[in-house]
Write a protein that holds these residues in place. Structure first.
Motif, PDB file in Angstrom:
ATOM      1  N   GLY A   1      36.650  77.889  72.752  1.00  0.00           N
ATOM      2  CA  GLY A   1      37.254  76.653  73.251  1.00  0.00           C
ATOM      3  C   GLY A   1      36.366  75.446  73.009  1.00  0.00           C
ATOM      4  N   LEU A   2      35.075  75.593  73.284  1.00  0.00           N
ATOM      5  CA  LEU A   2      34.144  74.481  73.041  1.00  0.00           C
ATOM      6  C   LEU A   2      34.070  74.146  71.557  1.00  0.00           C
ATOM      7  CD1 LEU A   2      31.302  75.372  75.567  1.00  0.00           C
ATOM      8  CD2 LEU A   2      32.799  73.364  75.673  1.00  0.00           C
ATOM      9  N   HIS A   3      34.071  75.161  70.703  1.00  0.00           N
ATOM     10  CA  HIS A   3      34.055  74.911  69.255  1.00  0.00           C
ATOM     11  C   HIS A   3      35.349  74.223  68.803  1.00  0.00           C
ATOM     12  CE1 HIS A   3      30.261  76.568  67.917  1.00  0.00           C
ATOM     13  NE2 HIS A   3      30.439  77.599  68.737  1.00  0.00           N
ATOM     14  N   THR A   4      36.471  74.604  69.392  1.00  0.00           N
ATOM     15  CA  THR A   4      37.747  73.964  69.049  1.00  0.00           C
ATOM     16  C   THR A   4      37.714  72.484  69.415  1.00  0.00           C
ATOM     17  OG1 THR A   4      38.957  76.034  69.341  1.00  0.00           O
ATOM     18  CG2 THR A   4      40.249  74.003  69.464  1.00  0.00           C
ATOM     19  N   VAL A   5      37.185  72.163  70.587  1.00  0.00           N
ATOM     20  CA  VAL A   5      37.093  70.754  70.985  1.00  0.00           C
ATOM     21  C   VAL A   5      36.160  70.002  70.039  1.00  0.00           C
ATOM     22  CG1 VAL A   5      36.459  69.128  72.817  1.00  0.00           C
ATOM     23  CG2 VAL A   5      37.654  71.249  73.400  1.00  0.00           C
ATOM     24  N   MET A   6      35.025  70.600  69.683  1.00  0.00           N
ATOM     25  CA  MET A   6      34.106  69.935  68.743  1.00  0.00           C
ATOM     26  C   MET A   6      34.793  69.673  67.402  1.00  0.00           C
ATOM     27  SD  MET A   6      30.239  71.376  69.348  1.00  0.00           S
ATOM     28  CE  MET A   6      30.574  73.112  69.457  1.00  0.00           C
ATOM     29  N   ASP A   7      35.537  70.662  66.914  1.00  0.00           N
ATOM     30  CA  ASP A   7      36.263  70.476  65.647  1.00  0.00           C
ATOM     31  C   ASP A   7      37.276  69.333  65.747  1.00  0.00           C
ATOM     32  OD1 ASP A   7      34.847  72.601  64.542  1.00  0.00           O
ATOM     33  OD2 ASP A   7      36.495  74.041  64.781  1.00  0.00           O
ATOM     34  N   ARG A   8      38.023  69.317  66.848  1.00  0.00           N
ATOM     35  CA  ARG A   8      39.022  68.249  67.040  1.00  0.00           C
ATOM     36  C   ARG A   8      38.363  66.877  67.154  1.00  0.00           C
ATOM     37  NH1 ARG A   8      43.939  68.528  69.359  1.00  0.00           N
ATOM     38  NH2 ARG A   8      43.956  66.375  68.625  1.00  0.00           N
ATOM     39  N   MET A   9      37.219  66.810  67.808  1.00  0.00           N
ATOM     40  CA  MET A   9      36.506  65.531  67.929  1.00  0.00           C
ATOM     41  C   MET A   9      36.074  65.041  66.541  1.00  0.00           C
ATOM     42  SD  MET A   9      36.265  64.387  71.113  1.00  0.00           S
ATOM     43  CE  MET A   9      34.742  63.466  71.358  1.00  0.00           C
ATOM     44  N   ARG A  10      35.554  65.951  65.719  1.00  0.00           N
ATOM     45  CA  ARG A  10      35.132  65.576  64.359  1.00  0.00           C
ATOM     46  C   ARG A  10      36.331  65.133  63.522  1.00  0.00           C
ATOM     47  NH1 ARG A  10      32.457  70.842  64.456  1.00  0.00           N
ATOM     48  NH2 ARG A  10      30.463  70.515  65.476  1.00  0.00           N
ATOM     49  N   GLU A  11      37.447  65.849  63.634  1.00  0.00           N
ATOM     50  CA  GLU A  11      38.654  65.506  62.871  1.00  0.00           C
ATOM     51  C   GLU A  11      39.230  64.163  63.317  1.00  0.00           C
ATOM     52  OE1 GLU A  11      41.374  68.702  63.691  1.00  0.00           O
ATOM     53  OE2 GLU A  11      40.105  70.189  62.684  1.00  0.00           O
ATOM     54  N   THR A  12      39.114  63.850  64.574  1.00  0.00           N
ATOM     55  CA  THR A  12      39.731  62.655  65.149  1.00  0.00           C
ATOM     56  C   THR A  12      38.935  61.393  64.857  1.00  0.00           C
ATOM     57  OG1 THR A  12      40.730  64.003  66.891  1.00  0.00           O
ATOM     58  CG2 THR A  12      40.581  61.636  67.309  1.00  0.00           C
ATOM     59  N   LEU A  13      37.622  61.486  64.813  1.00  0.00           N
ATOM     60  CA  LEU A  13      36.787  60.288  64.661  1.00  0.00           C
ATOM     61  C   LEU A  13      37.234  59.376  63.518  1.00  0.00           C
ATOM     62  CD1 LEU A  13      34.341  58.575  65.524  1.00  0.00           C
ATOM     63  CD2 LEU A  13      32.955  59.977  63.988  1.00  0.00           C
ATOM     64  N   PRO A  14      37.418  59.858  62.278  1.00  0.00           N
ATOM     65  CA  PRO A  14      37.788  58.925  61.207  1.00  0.00           C
ATOM     66  C   PRO A  14      39.173  58.294  61.383  1.00  0.00           C
ATOM     67  CG  PRO A  14      37.566  61.176  60.345  1.00  0.00           C
ATOM     68  CD  PRO A  14      37.189  61.216  61.790  1.00  0.00           C
ATOM     69  N   LYS A  15      40.027  58.931  62.157  1.00  0.00           N
ATOM     70  CA  LYS A  15      41.380  58.402  62.377  1.00  0.00           C
ATOM     71  C   LYS A  15      41.381  57.213  63.332  1.00  0.00           C
ATOM     72  CE  LYS A  15      43.330  63.033  61.854  1.00  0.00           C
ATOM     73  NZ  LYS A  15      44.045  64.104  62.557  1.00  0.00           N
TER      74      LYS A  15
END
Length: 188
Positions: free
Chosen positions: A124-138
């Motif tokens: 779950g923590l890794h999923t949130v980290m991935d989503r945070m990285r994906e979201t930043l450039p947007k």
């Protein structure tokens, strides 16, 4: 420096701080047994596992979802009458939640379920980290006027919701310390 450049710097710094905090949670999870992760210090209080579940669920199903709504232009157009509450203005001006304990009475809607496994929390923590990285450039393309209301802080745009995730994870470090003391882990 214009407002968009300043907000981009803030969100980039927030991702770096968020990753540091999330990695701290991951290191802490490694220390505890599943029994310790499930131990509630008192009736009606969350276990360490429930606290991590709360962080994961609030990020994925509230904060990041609200960012997605803002990015899609599905948020509300904030007018002059719709502005951040005094509490919201204070936390964003200070860059963090005040160091006070927030206690919400136990309820099926709010109280996180106990985790099934340590791996569930780690994933779950890794999923949130991935989503945070994906979201930043947007975030750079997010319409600033597109907001989704927070129940306590008022209307927040995508970048503000993003910053809130980092502040929320950092705020719960205080609870982590209390829970570590309560379960007798003796690890600082």
């Amino acid at each position: 420096m214009n407002k968009n450049m300043n907000m981009n710097m803030k969100t980039t710094e927030a991702l770096q701080q968020f990753e540091k905090t999330a990695h701290h949670y991951l290191m802490e999870l490694d220390i505890f047994s599943m029994e310790q992760l499930l131990r509630q210090p008192a009736e009606g209080e969350w276990s360490l596992g429930q606290m991590v579940q709360h962080l994961i669920q609030s990020a994925l199903y509230m904060q990041l979802r609200n960012i997605d709504q803002c990015l899609a232009g599905n948020g509300e157009a904030a007018g002059n009458e719709a502005e951040m509450t005094p509490d919201g203005k204070a936390i964003f001006a200070g860059g963090s939640f005040p160091p006070v304990r927030v206690h919400v009475p136990p309820s099926p809607q709010y109280t996180p379920v106990q985790p099934e496994s340590k791996e569930q929390l780690i994933q779950g923590l890794h999923t949130v980290m991935d989503r945070m990285r994906e979201t930043l450039p947007k975030l750079a393309q997010a319409p600033e006027h597109s907001t989704v209301p927070h129940p306590r802080f008022g209307p927040l745009n995508a970048a503000e919701w993003y910053l809130l995730i980092e502040m929320h994870y950092r705020h719960h470090l205080l609870q982590l310390d209390r829970l570590k003391d309560a379960i007798g882990a003796g690890v600082q």
